[in-house]
Write an enzyme that holds these catalytic residues in place. Sequence first.
Site, PDB file in Angstrom:
ATOM      1  CD  GLU A 158      -7.585  -5.603   1.671  1.00  0.00           C
ATOM      2  OE1 GLU A 158      -6.426  -6.045   1.794  1.00  0.00           O
ATOM      3  OE2 GLU A 158      -7.839  -4.515   1.123  1.00  0.00           O
ATOM      4  CD  GLU A 160      -2.293  -8.657  -2.737  1.00  0.00           C
ATOM      5  OE1 GLU A 160      -2.903  -8.851  -3.814  1.00  0.00           O
ATOM      6  OE2 GLU A 160      -2.132  -7.518  -2.252  1.00  0.00           O
ATOM      7  CE  LYS A 205      -0.535  -8.671   3.651  1.00  0.00           C
ATOM      8  NZ  LYS A 205      -0.410  -8.234   2.283  1.00  0.00           N
ATOM      9  CB  SER A 220      -0.940   0.000   1.209  1.00  0.00           C
ATOM     10  OG  SER A 220      -0.228  -0.254   2.404  1.00  0.00           O
ATOM     11  CG  ASP A 256       2.313  -6.583   1.365  1.00  0.00           C
ATOM     12  OD1 ASP A 256       2.070  -7.797   1.268  1.00  0.00           O
ATOM     13  OD2 ASP A 256       1.434  -5.688   1.263  1.00  0.00           O
TER      14      ASP A 256
HETATM   15  N1  LIG Z   1      -4.975   3.868   2.289  1.00  0.00           N
HETATM   16  C1  LIG Z   1      -5.178   2.590   1.923  1.00  0.00           C
HETATM   17  N2  LIG Z   1      -5.914   1.800   2.731  1.00  0.00           N
HETATM   18  C2  LIG Z   1      -6.164   0.499   2.403  1.00  0.00           C
HETATM   19  O1  LIG Z   1      -6.843  -0.216   3.194  1.00  0.00           O
HETATM   20  C3  LIG Z   1      -5.643   0.006   1.173  1.00  0.00           C
HETATM   21  C4  LIG Z   1      -4.875   0.874   0.369  1.00  0.00           C
HETATM   22  N3  LIG Z   1      -4.661   2.155   0.753  1.00  0.00           N
HETATM   23  N4  LIG Z   1      -4.326   0.482  -0.798  1.00  0.00           N
HETATM   24  C5  LIG Z   1      -4.393  -0.924  -1.147  1.00  0.00           C
HETATM   25  C6  LIG Z   1      -5.651  -1.518  -0.714  1.00  0.00           C
HETATM   26  C7  LIG Z   1      -6.897  -1.005  -1.398  1.00  0.00           C
HETATM   27  N5  LIG Z   1      -7.892  -1.226  -0.382  1.00  0.00           N
HETATM   28  C8  LIG Z   1      -9.255  -0.940  -0.487  1.00  0.00           C
HETATM   29  C9  LIG Z   1      -9.667   0.157  -1.204  1.00  0.00           C
HETATM   30  C10 LIG Z   1     -11.013   0.459  -1.300  1.00  0.00           C
HETATM   31  C11 LIG Z   1     -11.979  -0.355  -0.679  1.00  0.00           C
HETATM   32  C12 LIG Z   1     -13.413  -0.012  -0.798  1.00  0.00           C
HETATM   33  O2  LIG Z   1     -13.765   1.138  -0.987  1.00  0.00           O
HETATM   34  N6  LIG Z   1     -14.325  -0.999  -0.665  1.00  0.00           N
HETATM   35  C13 LIG Z   1     -15.753  -0.780  -0.784  1.00  0.00           C
HETATM   36  C14 LIG Z   1     -16.444  -2.135  -0.886  1.00  0.00           C
HETATM   37  C15 LIG Z   1     -17.625  -2.054  -1.804  1.00  0.00           C
HETATM   38  C16 LIG Z   1     -18.394  -3.356  -1.867  1.00  0.00           C
HETATM   39  O3  LIG Z   1     -17.956  -4.312  -2.558  1.00  0.00           O
HETATM   40  O4  LIG Z   1     -19.438  -3.441  -1.197  1.00  0.00           O
HETATM   41  C17 LIG Z   1     -16.332  -0.038   0.423  1.00  0.00           C
HETATM   42  O5  LIG Z   1     -17.280   0.703   0.225  1.00  0.00           O
HETATM   43  O6  LIG Z   1     -15.838  -0.221   1.557  1.00  0.00           O
HETATM   44  C18 LIG Z   1     -11.532  -1.465   0.041  1.00  0.00           C
HETATM   45  C19 LIG Z   1     -10.170  -1.748   0.135  1.00  0.00           C
HETATM   46  C20 LIG Z   1      -7.294  -1.733   0.822  1.00  0.00           C
HETATM   47  N7  LIG Z   1      -5.920  -1.295   0.713  1.00  0.00           N
HETATM   48  C1  LIG Z   2      -3.658  -3.571   4.310  1.00  0.00           C
HETATM   49  C2  LIG Z   2      -2.617  -4.625   4.329  1.00  0.00           C
HETATM   50  C3  LIG Z   2      -3.154  -5.973   4.667  1.00  0.00           C
HETATM   51  C4  LIG Z   2      -1.750  -4.647   3.097  1.00  0.00           C
HETATM   52  O1  LIG Z   2      -1.613  -5.625   2.417  1.00  0.00           O
HETATM   53  C5  LIG Z   2      -1.038  -3.413   2.729  1.00  0.00           C
HETATM   54  O2  LIG Z   2      -1.049  -2.433   3.481  1.00  0.00           O
HETATM   55  O3  LIG Z   2      -0.421  -3.417   1.651  1.00  0.00           O
HETATM   56 MG   LIG Z   3      -0.550  -5.275   0.622  1.00  0.00          MG
END
Ligand SMILES: Nc1nc(=O)c2c([nH]1)NC[C@@H]1CN(c3ccc(C(=O)N[C@@H](CCC(=O)O)C(=O)O)cc3)CN21
Ligand SMILES: CC(C)C(=O)C(=O)O
Ligand SMILES: [Mg+2]
Length: 283
Positions: free
Chosen positions: A201, A135, A133, A65, A103
């Site tokens: 996740e 994926e 780690k 990330s 990661d």
């Molecule tokens: N700042 C940051 N936080 C993170 O947790 C993160 C990153 N970057 N970069 C890599 C991934 C991307 N991630 C994400 C990004 C967006 C959602 C998201 O907006 N999910 C929707 C789900 C919608 C659905 O299927 O219902 C949500 O509304 O929560 C989730 C994980 C988690 N990781």
């Molecule tokens: C959010 C965690 C699990 C991750 O893989 C990341 O920060 O890249």
């Molecule tokens: Mg990651």
Amino acid sequence: MSSSAMPPAQPTALYGGTSGRRVTVRDIAAAKERHEKWPMLTAYDALTARIFDEAGIPVLLVGDSAAMVVYGYDSTIPVTVDDLIPLTAAVVRGSKRAMVVADLPFGSYQTGVAEALTTATRFMKETGAHAVKLEGGRRNIPQVEAMVAAGIPVMGHLGLTPQSVNAFGGYRVQGRGQDGDELMADAKALEAAGAFSVVLECVPEDLAARVTSSLSIPTIGIGGGNRTDAQVLVWQDMAGLTPHTAKFVKKFADMNTLLGDAARSYADEVVSGVYPAPEHAYR
Ligand SMILES: Nc1nc(=O)c2c([nH]1)NC[C@@H]1CN(c3ccc(C(=O)N[C@@H](CCC(=O)O)C(=O)O)cc3)CN21
Ligand SMILES: CC(C)C(=O)C(=O)O
Ligand SMILES: [Mg+2]
């Protein structure tokens, strides 16, 4: 003692413990037997690593990330091993007690055992990280087995695996319906291959709970509800620095406002001539 060096209010053996040595995979395995929940955070530099280490966070993840929160890309796809190695080394140098997990970025382990071992070995030798780690589940089992055989602890990552964002068509909840059985099979395969823990996740909370009770290794949730063994968040999300966050994020501080206000106060005082004051000058 600075406030960041205050001990936790309610320490557990893993969180805020005072053994005077690094947390190990054995400590993490023992926590599951005690049904002791534990927190994990990401870190990308020595300064935040020290703060989280002194707060008692037992495991720090140098996440890919970093692609988004450090390097400004709009996904984790572009970040490279050479981008992440200096950040990981800085987190190891900044921490004393936490286990540091590196990661593995997109394109550094997928082609097979040789590539995965080369990458994982670089992280272990060049950064001092204590685990890696990656994926994915059954598709990466040969890589996980080879790393475990080489003495490298491996953390798995299932559900919303962001390196597959283009295949998923966005950051969407994974493991609903029949897909839950596939995820369970991946989790069991990772455990059988010797992984010491697995991140879940953005999966339905009931699935995360079923995986947690089906595995002997700990599960670490991020958007997996309250019944995983551990939780992880990207620290800038937890601290309220990132503007747009997923539903699973809780902001435990408002650092966006705090840092913006600090920058504006500094700038105002420079412009008005209030800063620097006489006590900030040498004579
Ligand atoms: N700042 C940051 N936080 C993170 O947790 C993160 C990153 N970057 N970069 C890599 C991934 C991307 N991630 C994400 C990004 C967006 C959602 C998201 O907006 N999910 C929707 C789900 C919608 C659905 O299927 O219902 C949500 O509304 O929560 C989730 C994980 C988690 N990781
Ligand atoms: C959010 C965690 C699990 C991750 O893989 C990341 O920060 O890249
Ligand atoms: Mg990651």
